[in-house]
Motif scaffolding. Structure first.
Motif, mmCIF file in Angstrom:
data_model
loop_
_atom_site.group_PDB
_atom_site.id
_atom_site.type_symbol
_atom_site.label_atom_id
_atom_site.label_comp_id
_atom_site.label_asym_id
_atom_site.label_seq_id
_atom_site.Cartn_x
_atom_site.Cartn_y
_atom_site.Cartn_z
ATOM 1 N N LEU A 226 -13.956 -11.708 6.914
ATOM 2 C CA LEU A 226 -14.390 -12.942 6.296
ATOM 3 C C LEU A 226 -14.968 -13.942 7.253
ATOM 4 O O LEU A 226 -15.938 -14.621 6.953
ATOM 5 N N ASP A 227 -14.395 -14.087 8.416
ATOM 6 C CA ASP A 227 -14.859 -15.173 9.276
ATOM 7 C C ASP A 227 -14.491 -14.904 10.715
ATOM 8 O O ASP A 227 -13.650 -14.081 11.012
ATOM 9 N N GLY A 228 -15.137 -15.644 11.604
ATOM 10 C CA GLY A 228 -14.773 -15.485 12.994
ATOM 11 C C GLY A 228 -15.417 -16.481 13.893
ATOM 12 O O GLY A 228 -16.147 -17.316 13.602
ATOM 13 N N ASN B 113 -13.714 -28.944 4.419
ATOM 14 C CA ASN B 113 -14.459 -27.700 4.264
ATOM 15 C C ASN B 113 -14.629 -27.050 5.642
ATOM 16 O O ASN B 113 -15.143 -27.647 6.581
ATOM 17 N N HIS B 114 -14.197 -25.809 5.727
ATOM 18 C CA HIS B 114 -14.193 -25.071 6.985
ATOM 19 C C HIS B 114 -15.602 -24.927 7.589
ATOM 20 O O HIS B 114 -15.775 -25.043 8.810
ATOM 21 N N VAL B 115 -16.590 -24.662 6.756
ATOM 22 C CA VAL B 115 -17.946 -24.429 7.268
ATOM 23 C C VAL B 115 -18.548 -25.728 7.801
ATOM 24 O O VAL B 115 -19.164 -25.752 8.874
ATOM 25 N N ALA B 117 -16.833 -28.151 8.899
ATOM 26 C CA ALA B 117 -16.078 -28.450 10.121
ATOM 27 C C ALA B 117 -16.659 -27.704 11.321
ATOM 28 O O ALA B 117 -16.686 -28.242 12.430
ATOM 29 N N HIS B 118 -17.124 -26.458 11.110
ATOM 30 C CA HIS B 118 -17.777 -25.730 12.207
ATOM 31 C C HIS B 118 -18.928 -26.563 12.778
ATOM 32 O O HIS B 118 -19.106 -26.662 13.987
ATOM 33 N N ALA B 119 -19.734 -27.148 11.889
ATOM 34 C CA ALA B 119 -20.860 -27.971 12.341
ATOM 35 C C ALA B 119 -20.345 -29.211 13.066
ATOM 36 O O ALA B 119 -20.865 -29.595 14.118
ATOM 37 N N ALA B 137 -23.177 -20.067 11.853
ATOM 38 C CA ALA B 137 -23.223 -18.609 11.714
ATOM 39 C C ALA B 137 -21.928 -18.025 12.262
ATOM 40 O O ALA B 137 -21.557 -18.273 13.411
ATOM 41 N N SER B 138 -21.239 -17.270 11.409
ATOM 42 C CA SER B 138 -19.961 -16.686 11.819
ATOM 43 C C SER B 138 -19.781 -15.372 11.086
ATOM 44 O O SER B 138 -20.687 -14.901 10.413
ATOM 45 N N GLY B 139 -18.585 -14.789 11.206
ATOM 46 C CA GLY B 139 -18.305 -13.542 10.503
ATOM 47 C C GLY B 139 -18.249 -13.731 9.006
ATOM 48 O O GLY B 139 -18.348 -12.768 8.255
ATOM 49 N N GLY B 140 -18.045 -14.957 8.565
ATOM 50 C CA GLY B 140 -17.900 -15.211 7.131
ATOM 51 C C GLY B 140 -19.056 -15.959 6.504
ATOM 52 O O GLY B 140 -19.224 -15.932 5.289
ATOM 53 N N HIS B 141 -19.827 -16.667 7.332
ATOM 54 C CA HIS B 141 -20.839 -17.543 6.750
ATOM 55 C C HIS B 141 -22.101 -17.580 7.585
ATOM 56 O O HIS B 141 -22.048 -17.480 8.800
ATOM 57 N N THR B 142 -23.231 -17.751 6.907
ATOM 58 C CA THR B 142 -24.459 -18.111 7.585
ATOM 59 C C THR B 142 -25.058 -19.200 6.711
ATOM 60 O O THR B 142 -25.587 -18.916 5.634
ATOM 61 N N THR B 297 -15.759 -20.558 17.724
ATOM 62 C CA THR B 297 -14.980 -19.754 16.778
ATOM 63 C C THR B 297 -13.944 -20.659 16.109
ATOM 64 O O THR B 297 -13.839 -21.842 16.418
ATOM 65 N N ASP B 298 -13.167 -20.083 15.184
ATOM 66 C CA ASP B 298 -12.243 -20.903 14.404
ATOM 67 C C ASP B 298 -11.255 -21.641 15.298
ATOM 68 O O ASP B 298 -10.656 -21.052 16.203
ATOM 69 N N ASN B 299 -11.082 -22.919 15.018
ATOM 70 C CA ASN B 299 -10.147 -23.750 15.772
ATOM 71 C C ASN B 299 -9.766 -24.926 14.893
ATOM 72 O O ASN B 299 -10.357 -25.138 13.826
HETATM 73 ZN ZN LIG Z 1 -15.027 -19.994 10.686
#
Ligand SMILES: [Zn+2]
Lengths: 228, 332
Positions: A226-228, B113-115, B117-119, B137-142, B297-299
């Protein structure tokens, strides 16, 4: 141990929150039929219980939470919330084995079979003997089994058994097919968790009160990236 | 008074993370407990395995985070938590933990929102200049996002099939590389020649800035079966991913007039892609902004960052906030 007990039950369809005084007196009891909504409803239910009892967060002295078995997600919601409140308030958290606590809530001597619906034919179940003194003794250890097989095993004790928990509703016809089986209550309530924790601590059975989840089953392992 | 402390919690996928961010922007503590070892054998994240591990880790991770910053539970003034998108069972661990902690201490709570938050991870060390253009861009989202303000987010484009990072993982697996695939492909590609293994380019969809990586992934996999060298495939794959990301991002830049591009998410840790973006943007007189090291990456620092920003903009979440595994339409 002083202060009031906050009791949290999230392992079945019924969401339960109870507040007990340090002496075990029931101060507030909130129950909601909220399948798959425990994550959203739990904190509001705790707030409601505190309001009913006229208490603030600071009046909670310890927490008892059902650590399973039951819904995996439900177990985690309860344990995560209990541990977070414990951390936030600086108070101890006791994880309670739910089936054992159900048996312990019965006072008449005899055999009790708490059983929770585990989908399809299965139930999370165990058999305990309630005696005059002490906590109930285990006769068949907790596990996930087909309800019918479990009852066959209970029959070998040659004595009446009270079957309780939500598997009674789900598998009522099967239970009624066994003459030795009596139908007990299908909902056990959250207060039993605090009462069990008090007794377990009196009897120095603190090992039973860890906060490790009791899933009783290894996880299914279909991957999904799902994510990474 | 800029001394409010925000505790951020993140459990949306396979990292259990917590962070404490002060309102003046100083990161006091940040801990990420990765589960990669746990999921490696399955070649991907197993939801129930992930959720179980989150529950085991969340308490220790928060305690370690607080200890790092010399912060006590009672010093925390705000709690921010990921509410989605992500794996439902995983999200609920962090959400239940965060809500109960905030409730116990009677603190304000903000679900983020996780995405997005990445930004916002890019704002851990740089000031926002709204409107900002962000490619996550990640394993779950672009997702190509327009950050219009502290809380206003517009989705300009998103992947119609695989996420970019997911394509990296799948191509890596077909090349016999480990999981996660991004770092493995990047290092293999250094010795490869992208022109020796041609991959198709994915044109723009009419009137849309959406992405698609599934065809690219399949083409790379079939090159392997045709006997192309793994290093050439890796190099060609990265180049094709860049071309697609850049084509959409530069078009979005022209449409929005933004003067810089935020490139965030796990895929933005890729050094090749970063370099290509930096070069391409420089040629246009534009600039690249990436999150600080270790925050692609996720944090949870990014969760706390966005949570504080939303809090300052007056946002609060109710106690009955639920998890949102799929957030659509987008909410910040
Ligand atoms: Zn993520």
């Amino acid at each position: 141990m002083s202060g009031n007990w906050l009791c949290i039950e999230t392992t079945g369809d019924l969401l339960g929150v109870a507040l007990l005084g340090a002496d075990g007196a029931l101060l507030a009891d909130v129950e909601q039929e909220a399948p798959r909504l425990h994550s959203a409803r739990l904190v509001p239910a705790i707030a409601e219980a505190l309001r009913l009892a006229g208490l603030s967060q600071a009046a909670v002295g310890q927490i008892a939470v059902d650590r399973g078995p039951g819904s995996y997600t439900g177990i985690r919601i309860g344990l995560a919330a209990a541990e977070a409140m414990g951390q936030g308030l600086g108070i101890p958290v006791f994880g309670v084995p739910g089936l054992w606590a159900s048996a312990a809530s019965r006072s008449l001597e005899g055999l009790y079979a708490p059983a929770l619906d585990a989908r399809r034919e299965d139930a999370f179940c165990a058999l305990y003997e309630v005696r005059r003194k002490g906590l109930p003794e285990e006769r068949i250890g907790p596990g996930m089994r087909p309800m019918r097989e479990f009852l066959e095993e209970c029959r070998s004790f040659g004595r009446p058994v009270e079957v309780m928990g939500d598997a009674v509703r789900r598998h009522e016809e099967i239970v009624r097919g066994f003459a030795f089986a009596r139908i007990g209550p299908s909902q056990m309530g959250a207060a039993r968790l605090g009462l069990f924790a008090m007794r377990a601590r009196e009897e120095a059975l603190d090992d039973a009160l860890s906060t490790a989840a009791l899933y009783l089953r290894p996880p299914a392992t279909a991957p999904r990236r799902l994510d990474g | 008074m800029n001394d409010l402390l925000c505790l951020g919690i993140e459990t949306s996928c396979d990292e259990t993370a917590a962070a404490v961010l002060r309102q003046d922007g100083r990161l006091l503590g940040s801990v990420v407990a990765s589960q990669i070892d746990l999921h490696e054998a399955f070649g991907g994240v197993v939801p129930e395995v992930a959720a179980r591990r989150h529950l085991e880790r969340i308490g220790p991770v928060v305690r370690e985070t607080l200890a790092q910053g010399g912060v006590r539970s009672e010093d925390v003034g705000l709690v921010a938590v990921t509410r989605g998108p992500g794996l439902a069972g995983a999200l609920m661990v962090g959400l239940s933990w965060a809500k109960a902690f905030a409730f116990a201490r009677q603190l304000p709570l903000v679900g983020v929102n996780h995405v997005v938050a990445h930004a916002h991870a890019a704002y851990l060390e740089a000031e926002p200049r709204y409107p900002d253009l962000a490619l996550v861009a990640s394993g779950g989202h672009t997702d190509l996002l327009l950050l219009a303000g502290p809380t206003g987010v517009q989705v300009l484009g998103r992947s119609r099939d695989d996420a970019a990072g997911e394509a990296f993982d799948k191509v890596a697996r077909s090349l016999g590389l480990g999981y996660p695939g991004g770092p493995a492909i990047e290092s293999l590609a250094r010795t490869g020649d992208p022109d020796r293994a041609r991959l198709p380019r994915v044109g723009l969809f009419q009137g849309s800035l959406d992405f698609s990586f599934s065809g690219l992934k399949t083409a790379a996999q079939s090159l392997r079966r045709q006997g192309a060298a793994p290093e050439d495939i890796a190099a060609a794959f990265q180049a094709a991913v860049f071309d697609q990301l850049w084509e959409r991002a530069s078009l979005a830049q022209r449409q929005t007039g933004c003067r810089r591009l935020i490139f965030a998410g796990g895929v933005s840790a890729n050094g090749y892609l970063r370099q290509r973006f930096a070069d391409a943007l420089r040629r246009e007189g534009l600039s690249l902004l990436v999150p600080p090291l270790g925050h692609t990456t996720d944090n949870a620092a990014m969760i706390a960052r966005l949570g504080l920003t939303m809090y300052e903009a007056g946002q609060r979440s109710p106690w009955d906030m639920g998890a949102e595994p799929v957030i659509h339409p987008f909410k910040p």
